[in-house]
Design a protein around this motif. Structure first.
Motif, short mmCIF file in Angstrom:
data_model
loop_
_atom_site.label_atom_id
_atom_site.label_comp_id
_atom_site.label_asym_id
_atom_site.label_seq_id
_atom_site.Cartn_x
_atom_site.Cartn_y
_atom_site.Cartn_z
N ASP A 37 37.92 -0.92 -60.77
CA ASP A 37 38.71 -1.16 -59.57
C ASP A 37 39.35 -2.55 -59.68
O ASP A 37 38.83 -3.54 -59.17
CB ASP A 37 37.80 -1.08 -58.33
CG ASP A 37 38.60 -1.22 -57.04
OD1 ASP A 37 39.85 -1.28 -57.11
OD2 ASP A 37 37.98 -1.27 -55.96
N ALA A 58 39.11 3.74 -60.00
CA ALA A 58 39.22 4.02 -58.57
C ALA A 58 40.68 4.10 -58.16
O ALA A 58 41.55 3.53 -58.83
CB ALA A 58 38.52 2.92 -57.79
N THR A 59 40.96 4.81 -57.08
CA THR A 59 42.33 4.82 -56.55
C THR A 59 42.64 3.41 -56.05
O THR A 59 41.79 2.82 -55.38
CB THR A 59 42.42 5.78 -55.33
OG1 THR A 59 41.42 6.77 -55.49
CG2 THR A 59 43.78 6.38 -55.21
N PRO A 60 43.83 2.88 -56.37
CA PRO A 60 44.15 1.52 -55.93
C PRO A 60 44.03 1.41 -54.41
O PRO A 60 44.44 2.33 -53.69
CB PRO A 60 45.59 1.32 -56.38
CG PRO A 60 45.80 2.31 -57.46
CD PRO A 60 44.91 3.48 -57.17
N THR A 101 44.52 0.29 -50.47
CA THR A 101 45.64 -0.11 -49.60
C THR A 101 45.39 -1.54 -49.17
O THR A 101 44.30 -2.08 -49.37
CB THR A 101 45.70 0.78 -48.35
OG1 THR A 101 44.45 0.59 -47.65
CG2 THR A 101 45.86 2.25 -48.73
#
Lengths: 886, 76
Positions: free
Chosen positions: A170, A588-590, A592
């Motif tokens: 991440d 991981a998804t970046p 917000t």
């Protein structure tokens, strides 16, 4: 030679009556002067046409070879080794771009960008090499550790796996906070102490403060991990550049340097880096650049002062005009002759112009002052010029021959730079004499200066003259005694071998070089050797490494890590444990912006909680970072982007390096980067050895011992301190040799002209005395000889001999009270112009040029005192006819 | 130029965290670490992996899918 020695006439300096029957030289010169005065217009016209032709020839054929290697001979052993080494490795024509950045990561990135930018320009750069290639060492860094170090590193990696994993999967502010929280769990487990957090957390705080302030910010994960500030070496990158050089320019690398600076500017701005240029090419360019820069300013000031002094000496614009035209014509002729004889001038022989002006003006002043004296005495212009011609014939002829002999003495020496200067300057002296007895009389006739109502001598000096005459013996004995007693001090007269001392230490190239020289790991001044193959190089290296004077020896093999069989399994086992961290599916998804804000607030809360009520550096650092994380959370999204950019960009680079380092495989010579291989293996497979002394660069004794020991093992060792010592010995020897030739040839010349051993001694003793006193003064002023100011010696010899010849000839002609004569006026102003011309160098920002100016000024004072004060006392009363007959 | 020190060298120890859960593969540990950080950061790791497990079970509903899968795989 004059056969006429008459009784001293009543007035000071008046030697004999007008109707003297001169020697053959005098008669010949008188005839020439007479002819030139009679055909003044023709002579001046011919001279101007000749001067114009010479100027055109000299300008159209002029070339300057600014290659300092051209100053050295090619036929001596140490130079052959140096040239062989240069052919294989070309380390003289090198620019070294030193990239410095706030963090090791930025330094690596900036260096690599610069290399790419430079490589694109093949017209200006023959080759560009990232010789330190830090990315290579990053990739293979584990193998370069010792086995014990590596074991500790691997254990640390395995233990730190959770942090690495969370940050690697991440790569965002959220990931960083996760890593921080992982570490805080370690605190909770009691495996870490609160104060262990002080330094790392403060590093983050420092960076975040800068981000919040909106200024330039940087962060280094490497520095964080290493646990100490980065060493200067880690913040530096090196780019070795072989530029296309233009040896026709005084600064051969100027174009290339300008291009490097232009290409480096945007890279420097992007990484907050600085790029400085050093290396042989940059250092020489800078030196010649500074000489050129100073030359214009110095030239303008000097010309103004010299004209003013000429005014004091001659008191007539017309006389000055005649004198200046005379010197300019002579200079043009000498330049043309020099161009014809040697082709290209070198950076030393170009000084012929300075020598020519110095001594050429002297000859012209001698003639002009004598003319004024005669004009005062005889009234008529033409008669005065003719009479002056016959009177200066002898001293000028002898002085020009003696100075020419002095300059020609450098011809047989090995130091090509100075031997070419000797050739041109020697010819120049003969030309200066020729114009002084042909063109100058014609010019005097044409300019028709006004009459001379006043006497020229310094009658106010009569008491001094009388005092000196009265106390002759004690002054002579006292002077000789003092000089003899002080002579042992010459033991401490130093010769500064270090060529770097001659250059402005504040200039970019030199300052950078000196900094690198201090950092022993850079090996800026290592001695080099070359072996036919790497195997042989390694064998020699082994022998050299055993010498007590040698600190370390490197070859290409130094870049192949040892004990790889032992190290590779350790690395592979750690790699297995860390595998997951680098798997794409784990990423991981970046987050917000809102998720980042949540993470930052959470991190701040955890830190505050961990700090508790504790005092001490750890708790303080936790509270400080907690406050900053909250601020970042509250700040604009741009600030968070900036924080993320500052922290994540180096993290990406370092994680990539870590990942590459974990994919270990045996490292062989074939895997080494080209830049490194080319740096160590030259053409035909020749291998380079770099040998570092234990001695510091300034320690001459230890350096000599090092050089001797290395040469005994490896006779072709070169560069570094060995080259400096060898060149120094050669230059010193060249001057000793030339000095001996000069003294011998001048003594022979004097004997041929003067025909009396006693008179030869009366000329040479003051000359030797002036030399001795100059060197004693240097010793007491702490001024060493060096490669620059030693060039002043030929000039001093020339001027010194000329002055002494003027006095001995005047004395032989029966002149008395010499201090009051027009001769002293001429010598005084002549010395003053020369002192001004060269003394101005003293104020140069270039220490080499400045030391030359200082030595010239000092020795001119000594030589002037020896000629004006000591020599007349030594000579005493003029000989009478009876003396001579005896 | 000397070979530079390697990233993540021995000094990594300074920042090394404790093993959060001593059991399971690194991937399994990683799957639950975010949940441990969020819900179980007050657990003293010295009490062993059991303490973490009971904490995770306590917050079972709020756990991530990946961590819940790991727990299920181990029959918790």
């Amino acid at each position: 030679m004059s056969d006429e020695f008459r009784n001293p006439p009543p007035g000071p300096g008046r030697a004999q009556g007008e109707e003297r029957r001169g020697s053959a030289v005098e008669r010949a010169v008188a005839a020439v002067v007479g002819f030139c005065v009679a055909h003044a217009r023709l002579v001046v016209a011919v001279a101007l046409v000749l001067a114009a032709a010479c100027s055109i020839y000299a300008i159209s054929h002029f070339s300057l070879n600014s290659d300092i290697n051209a100053l050295l001979p090619t036929n001596v052993e140490w130079r052959r080794h140096e040239l062989a080494f240069e052919r294989a490795f070309r380390r003289f024509d090198l620019i070294e771009a030193v990239v410095e950045a706030p963090t090791p990561e930025l330094a690596t990135a900036a260096t690599s960008d610069l290399v790419h930018a430079l490589e694109a320009d093949r017209t200006r750069f023959e080759s560009v090499a990232n010789v330190g290639d830090s990315s290579f060492f990053q990739r293979h860094g584990f193998l370069f550790q010792s086995t014990d170090e590596l074991k500790r590193t691997a254990a640390g990696l395995i233990e730190g796996e959770p942090i690495i994993h969370d940050m690697a999967t991440d790569r965002s502010l959220r990931g960083l906070v996760a890593g921080l929280e992982d570490a805080l769990l370690g605190l909770q487990a009691g495996r870490l102490k609160q104060d262990d957090f002080a330094r790392p957390l403060d590093m983050f705080s420092d960076t975040l403060e800068k981000v919040l302030a909106g200024g330039p910010s940087s962060f280094s994960w490497r520095v964080l991990i290493e646990g100490k500030p980065a060493s200067p070496n880690e913040l530096r990158g090196f780019v070795e550049i072989h530029p296309v050089l233009d040896f026709k320019s005084l600064e051969p690398g100027h174009e290339a340097e300008a291009t490097i600076r232009r290409l480096a500017a945007p890279i420097a701005a992007k990484y907050g880096a600085g790029v400085r240029l050093t290396g042989p090419v940059a250092i020489n360019d800078e030196q010649f650049g500074s000489i050129k820069e100073n030359a214009f300013r110095n030239g303008a000031i000097t010309v103004a002062i010299v004209v003013f002094i000429l005014w004091l000496a001659l008191r007539s614009g017309r006389l000055i005009l005649a004198l200046v035209v005379n010197v300019v014509v002579g200079l043009a002729a000498t330049a043309a002759l020099g161009t014809l004889m040697i082709g290209a001038f070198n950076v030393i022989s170009i000084y012929f112009a300075v020598l020519f002006i110095g001594i050429g003006v002297d000859f012209a002043i001698q003639f002009s002052v004598r003319y004024r004296d005669e004009r005062h005495r005889l009234g008529d212009l033409e008669t005065a010029i003719r009479s002056a011609g016959s009177r200066v014939a002898m001293p000028l002829a002898l002085a020009s021959l003696a100075t020419a002999a002095g300059f020609f003495s450098f011809l047989p020496t090995d130091y090509r730079g100075v031997s070419e200067l000797g050739l041109i300057a020697g010819m120049g002296m003969l030309i200066a004499f020729l114009t002084s007895v042909t063109l100058l009389p014609a010019l005097l006739k044409l300019t028709n200066p006004p009459g001379e109502p006043e006497t020229l001598g310094y009658t106010q000096l009569a008491p001094v003259d009388n005092y000196l005459a009265k106390h002759r013996t004690p002054i002579i004995v006292g002077t000789l005694l003092v000089v003899a007693c002080l002579s042992p001090a010459l033991y401490w007269l130093r010769f500064d071998f270090n060529p770097i001392d001659l250059q402005n230490p504040k200039s970019e190239a030199i300052a950078t070089y000196l900094e690198l020289q201090k950092d022993r790991s850079v090996e800026a001044d290592a001695v080099q050797a070359v072996a036919p193959s790497l195997e042989q190089a390694n064998a020699i290296a082994e022998r050299l490494a055993k010498l007590p004077q040698v600190a370390s020896v490197r070859t290409l093999s130094t870049f192949i890590p040892s004990d790889q069989d032992e190290k590779i399994p350790i690395i592979r086992s750690a790699a297995t444990k860390l595998e997951g961290a680098f798997e794409a599916k784990e990423a991981a998804t970046p987050p917000t912006d809102a998720e980042n804000i949540d993470a930052l607030n959470e991190g701040a809360q955890r830190l505050t909680e961990s700090a508790g009520e504790q005092q001490g550096p750890g708790a303080t650092a936790m509270r400080r970072l907690a406050a900053l994380l909250s601020k970042v959370a509250q700040a604009s999204p741009e600030i968070r982007d900036q924080a993320s950019e500052t922290l994540i960009r180096p993290l990406n680079a370092d994680l990539a390096d870590l990942q590459a380092a974990l994919e270990v495989k045996p490292l062989t010579q074939a895997d080494l980067p080209r830049a490194i291989v080319d740096d160590w293996i030259g053409v035909d497979g020749k291998a380079r050895l770099s040998i570092m002394p234990k001695a510091n660069p300034g320690d001459i004794r230890a350096t000599r011992s090092f050089a001797r020991a290395v040469l005994a093992v490896e006779p072709n060792a070169t560069e570094g301190q060995i080259a400096i010592l060898k060149a120094g010995d050669m230059i010193l020897w060249a001057f000793v040799e030339a000095g001996a030739w000069a003294l011998a040839s001048i003594a022979v010349l004097l004997f041929l002209f003067l025909r009396r051993l006693g008179d030869v001694m009366l000329t040479l003793v003051p000359l030797a005395l002036a030399g001795l006193v100059t060197m004693q003064a240097m010793t007491f002023l702490g001024m060493p000889f060096n490669f620059a100011n030693i060039i002043a010696l030929p000039l001093l010899l020339g001027v010194g001999v000329a002055f002494k010849i003027y006095y001995i000839v005047a004395w032989r002609e029966g002149a008395t009270q010499l201090l009051q004569t027009p001769l002293t006026r001429a010598v005084f102003y002549s010395a003053l112009t020369t002192a001004t011309a060269f003394g101005s160098l003293w104020f140069s920002s270039n220490p080499g040029a400045s030391s030359m100016g200082k030595l010239l000024a000092l020795s001119l004072i000594c030589t002037l005192a020896a000629a004006v004060i000591f020599q007349p006392i030594l000579m005493g009363k003029p000989r009478t006819r009876a003396d001579r007959n005896n | 130029m000397s070979a530079r020190k390697v990233f993540f060298a021995a000094a990594m120890l300074v920042l090394s965290s404790s093993a959060i859960a001593q059991e399971g593969t690194p991937e399994e540990q990683a799957a639950c670490r975010p949940d441990v950080r969020r819900f179980c950061y007050r657990v003293n790791p010295n009490e062993g992996s059991g303490a973490f497990l009971s904490c995770l079970q306590e917050h079972r509903v709020k756990l991530s899918v990946r961590c819940r899968a790991v727990l299920e795989k181990h029959g918790v």
